[in-house]
Scaffold this motif. Structure first.
Motif, PDB file in Angstrom:
ATOM      1  N   THR A 715      13.308 -18.918 -13.240  1.00 52.47           N
ATOM      2  CA  THR A 715      13.625 -19.973 -12.278  1.00 52.47           C
ATOM      3  C   THR A 715      13.440 -19.510 -10.841  1.00 52.47           C
ATOM      4  OG1 THR A 715      15.964 -19.316 -12.383  1.00 52.47           O
ATOM      5  CG2 THR A 715      15.257 -21.113 -13.824  1.00 52.47           C
ATOM      6  N   ASP A 716      13.513 -18.186 -10.594  1.00 51.38           N
ATOM      7  CA  ASP A 716      13.308 -17.667  -9.238  1.00 51.38           C
ATOM      8  C   ASP A 716      11.833 -17.649  -8.857  1.00 51.38           C
ATOM      9  OD1 ASP A 716      16.037 -17.277  -8.952  1.00 51.38           O
ATOM     10  OD2 ASP A 716      15.951 -15.229  -9.743  1.00 51.38           O
ATOM     11  N   LEU A 718       9.448 -19.556 -10.338  1.00 49.16           N
ATOM     12  CA  LEU A 718       8.766 -20.825 -10.617  1.00 49.16           C
ATOM     13  C   LEU A 718       8.280 -21.549  -9.358  1.00 49.16           C
ATOM     14  CD1 LEU A 718       7.846 -22.924 -12.657  1.00 49.16           C
ATOM     15  CD2 LEU A 718      10.138 -23.937 -12.568  1.00 49.16           C
ATOM     16  N   PRO A 719       9.086 -21.664  -8.269  1.00 55.11           N
ATOM     17  CA  PRO A 719       8.570 -22.390  -7.082  1.00 55.11           C
ATOM     18  C   PRO A 719       7.287 -21.795  -6.523  1.00 55.11           C
ATOM     19  CG  PRO A 719      10.939 -22.113  -6.939  1.00 55.11           C
ATOM     20  CD  PRO A 719      10.499 -21.274  -8.097  1.00 55.11           C
ATOM     21  N   LEU A 720       7.215 -20.446  -6.446  1.00 53.86           N
ATOM     22  CA  LEU A 720       6.009 -19.817  -5.907  1.00 53.86           C
ATOM     23  C   LEU A 720       4.828 -20.038  -6.841  1.00 53.86           C
ATOM     24  CD1 LEU A 720       4.596 -18.080  -3.828  1.00 53.86           C
ATOM     25  CD2 LEU A 720       5.431 -16.043  -5.023  1.00 53.86           C
ATOM     26  N   LEU A 721       5.052 -19.892  -8.133  1.00 50.85           N
ATOM     27  CA  LEU A 721       3.953 -20.103  -9.081  1.00 50.85           C
ATOM     28  C   LEU A 721       3.486 -21.556  -9.069  1.00 50.85           C
ATOM     29  CD1 LEU A 721       5.239 -17.983 -12.090  1.00 50.85           C
ATOM     30  CD2 LEU A 721       3.406 -17.393 -10.494  1.00 50.85           C
ATOM     31  N   ARG A 722       4.433 -22.464  -8.962  1.00 54.54           N
ATOM     32  CA  ARG A 722       4.073 -23.883  -8.928  1.00 54.54           C
ATOM     33  C   ARG A 722       3.203 -24.172  -7.703  1.00 54.54           C
ATOM     34  NH1 ARG A 722       6.086 -28.441 -11.336  1.00 54.54           N
ATOM     35  NH2 ARG A 722       5.827 -30.391 -10.191  1.00 54.54           N
ATOM     36  N   ARG A 723       3.582 -23.593  -6.554  1.00 56.62           N
ATOM     37  CA  ARG A 723       2.777 -23.797  -5.350  1.00 56.62           C
ATOM     38  C   ARG A 723       1.391 -23.197  -5.520  1.00 56.62           C
ATOM     39  NH1 ARG A 723       4.712 -20.648  -0.193  1.00 56.62           N
ATOM     40  NH2 ARG A 723       3.645 -18.986  -1.326  1.00 56.62           N
TER      41      ARG A 723
END
Length: 786
Positions: A715-716, A718-723
């Motif tokens: 979950t930490d 995920l935001p960077l990978l999603r971007r």
């Protein structure tokens, strides 16, 4: 200071409304002189009524609401080269940014009155408060009652919308529609009757809300009364006044000269200059300026120019526009649209089809219910892009005269409609056009804006989007403090900016502007400032930010015949200092600083390829990238980016990228650092998605790492990978998903091999690769070699 297009003027709702002999103080004569004609600015019905009233009464002098200093310019309105819409422009001599406009269209009552007087030999005077007082106000950008009413906090006065009040009293919810029915579409046999009726209505409103309604109106009306008295002494009683209907009761009211002069005592004053400038219908459609804010200047202009069979003529215009845009519109469509507009007007109880009825008919019949072609009609016809013209002899600052000369010689006519301009800098005329547009941008006159050009055309091509706005005349007046010609003014401003600049990137950007604008006299000053600032600045990020502009500038020498030797020396020095200082500057950066440094590295990488000694710098830069890619103290995003740049340049041996990724994604690496490495390696607009599609070993590494990330850490990251992955094209994302879902193929190229990535082959399958060659030869039209 940003120029204002707001000037003291009557309320937005002012309309024909005045009075002959409405009070004994101004009565007398066979027709009750003076003849006070209250109007709504930019109203075709008001304009027609004014023309009819003047033709019937034939006054010896016509007084028009407008700045008193404009008397010296009124004769230009009769010049054959003067074509409305135009505007009176006033600006403070010592501060050209303090400016105001008084626009007039062909259907403006003031313009009609001026032209009638000039054609009949009658005197013309402007009687409103001088612009010298208007521009001296503490804040000339202020409301003039052109919008709906309300409390004016700055003055304590009450601001109302007379048109809305009268419409409400008549039982109408829409003031514009009521006004159109009552005035614009009305044709009275008695030309004075509408003015008398509206004068009485305005008098009643002012009694209810108090005389003036606003302190500044009282001052302006006091000045207009003094000017009216002076005109009657000079020309006798046969004087006509054309002003906003709101002011009519004040002009016919009994006052003393002493009382009026007392209101004007102590007004601030500045030195001003006035001239005529072109205006546009699109500017008339904005709610600012001299009673402007009409929603449909093109429609109003049509009503004024075509008083008979206006609906039929309008539908013919619409049909012509739609046909020009390849819409199937026939004569039968036009006939049916006219019938529908007339039927709608009858159903709605209107005396004549207005804009609402014609628009509904156009949508239903000519546009077949679609709002897409209707938006074109609204933009091109209802509003329109008409641009006025003024005579060459109109007063202007020297810089404006030089600009007009250049526009004529380079065949760059100012136009209200935005247009594209493609330039080939190898041609003399196009090169001069480019220099002019760049010089104007440096002066803050944004007539043209650079646009994306055609791909692959090199540095000798430029693409621009040109659009002339009336406010550009104010910007030219402001820029006039720098010089009397465009070249001298741009040179002086560039030199001043170079001396005042403190940031290295600002100076390098200025150097690029000077080269684009061909300002050879400004370059020495800019280069001295650049050398001084570059020698003192030790921040690698600042050096990296400054280098790209210098590198781009060095490309202009061949096309623009500009000596860039000094720039090349500075750029080489910056490149050397960046190579030395970048690795230690990248150590220990936080996430935000690392993201900013990543952009700097990308910019430097592209810039170095443009420098004259790019080949010599390539090895040096590759060594810097190798150190960044392998140093543990370098943030993951920068290590990944360095590895990717090396891979793209062929500086990594075959199979070397996979070990770098394996190391970055090893179990001992924190998930956040590993995700940052992936973002640097395959993120951004660098084709990272296609790299993963075509190199299944790298895709396998990423896939294996993702499946091994602990649930608590996922979950930490995920935001960077999603971007990172959301920036890929939809087709690339779909292909990656299919590859991952497919997994290894038994016995195929994806089989597991010793020392390879599970599920993916370690080497190139040349037999499979050769299978695409026949198709490539067919597409390229070449012959296969045996």
């Amino acid at each position: 200071m940003t120029p204002t297009t707001t000037v003291p003027g009557p309320s937005h709702a002012q309309g024909p409304a005045p009075a002959r002999g409405a009070a004994p103080a101004v009565g007398g004569g066979r027709s009750g002189w003076p003849l006070v004609l209250g109007v709504r600015h930019h109203g075709p019905g008001s304009a027609r009524a004014v023309r009819a009233a003047l033709e019937a009464e034939k006054p010896a002098a016509v007084l028009v609401e407008g700045p008193a200093e404009a008397d010296a310019l009124v004769a230009l309105a009769g010049d054959e080269a003067m074509r409305p819409p135009v505007a009176l422009l006033a600006h403070a001599v010592d501060d050209p940014g303090r400016a105001a406009f008084w626009p007039m269209a062909e259907f403006s009552p003031e313009w009609v009155a001026i032209r009638w007087a000039l054609d009949r030999g009658a005197a013309v005077r402007f009687i409103d408060l001088p612009a010298a007082h208007t521009l001296a106000a503490a804040d000339p950008i202020r409301s003039d009652g052109e919008e709906t009413g309300g409390e004016d906090a700055g003055s304590g006065g009450l601001r109302i919308d007379p048109l809305a009040e009268l419409a409400r009293a008549a039982g109408h919810e829409d003031p514009e529609r009521w006004w159109e029915d009552a005035v614009e579409l009305r044709d009275d046999a008695d030309p004075i009757a509408p003015f008398e009726a509206l004068a009485e209505a305005m008098g009643a409103l002012r009694e209810v809300y108090g005389h003036g309604g606003h302190p500044r109106d009282l001052v302006r009306e006091a000045y207009m009364r003094l000017q009216l008295r002076a005109a009657r002494k000079e020309f006798g009683d046969e004087v006509a006044v054309v002003c906003g209907a709101w002011h009519v009761p004040a002009l016919v009211r009994k006052t003393t000269v002493a009382a009026d002069r007392a209101l004007l005592k102590g007004l601030p004053k500045v030195r001003t200059e006035l001239t005529w400038v072109p205006w546009t219908h699109r500017r008339l459609a904005r709610r600012s300026g001299y009673g402007a804010g009409i929603d449909a200047p093109g429609w109003y202009g049509h009503l004024f120019a075509a008083p008979d069979r206006s609906v039929e003529r309008w539908m013919a215009k619409v049909a012509g526009l739609l046909r020009a845009e390849d819409h199937p519109v026939s004569t039968a469509h036009v006939i049916e649209a006219v019938r529908l507009a007339e039927s709608l007007a009858a159903l709605r109880g209107r005396p004549f089809p207005g804009l609402d009825e014609t628009t509904d008919a156009v949508r239903a019949v000519l546009c077949e219910g679609s709002d897409v072609p209707l938006d074109l009609v609204r933009d091109r016809l209802v509003v329109g892009d008409v641009l006025g013209e003024v005579p060459a002899g109109a007063p202007a600052v020297p810089l404006q005269r030089d600009l007009s000369r250049l526009q004529r010689s380079l065949r760059l006519k100012p136009e209200a409609l935005e247009r594209a301009l493609d330039l080939d800098l190898r041609k003399e005329t196009d090169g001069a056009r480019s220099r002019l547009l760049h010089r104007l941008r440096l002066l803050g006159v944004d007539w043209g804006a650079p646009a994306a050009g055609r791909a692959g055309t090199g540095t000798f091509r430029e693409a621009w989007r040109l659009r002339w706005e009336p406010e550009l005349h104010v910007q030219v007046a402001e820029a006039g403090v720098w010089g009397t010609t465009v070249e001298s003014a741009a040179t002086a401003k560039a030199a001043s900016r170079a001396r005042a600049a403190t940031a290295l990137a600002d100076i390098t950007a200025l150097a690029e502007q000077c080269l684009l604008a061909g300002l050879a006299d400004a370059l020495p000053v800019v280069m001295r400032a650049l050398a001084d600032r570059a020698a003192l600045d030790t921040d690698v990020a600042h050096l990296a930010q400054a280098l790209p502009a210098l590198a781009r500038s060095l490309r202009y020498g061949d096309v623009r015949a500009t000596d860039t030797t000094a720039l090349a020396e500075v750029a080489a020095g910056l490149a050397e200092r960046i190579c030395v200082g970048l690795p230690p500057a990248c150590a220990g950066l936080d996430a935000d600083a690392a993201a900013a440094m990543r952009e700097r590295i990308d910019e430097v990488h592209q810039a170095l390829g443009l420098l004259p000694d790019a080949a010599a710098l390539a090895d040096r830069w590759a060594g810097v990238l190798h150190r960044l890619a392998t140093r543990d103290r370098t943030p993951g995003v920068l290590r990944g980016r360095a590895a990717r740049l090396l891979l793209d340049e062929g500086r990594l041996a075959e199979g070397e990228a996979a070990p770098l990724m394996s190391r970055a994604l090893s179990p001992g690496t924190p998930p956040q650092d590993a995700a940052a490495w992936i973002d640097g390696f395959v993120g951004g607009a660098s084709g990272g998605g296609l790299l993963l599609v075509h190199d299944e070993r790298l895709l396998g590494l990423v896939d294996a790492w993702l499946t091994s990330v602990p649930a608590g850490a996922f979950t930490d990251v995920l935001p960077l990978l999603r971007r990172t992955f959301s920036g890929y094209e939809p087709g690339v994302r779909r292909t990656l998903g299919e590859l991952v879902a497919r997994g290894p193929e038994a016995g195929g190229p994806g089989r597991s091999t010793p020392g390879g990535v599970p599920g993916f082959a370690t080497g190139l399958d040349r037999e499979r690769a050769d299978g695409v060659l026949p198709l490539l030869h067919l597409i390229l039209g070449t012959e296969a070699r045996t």
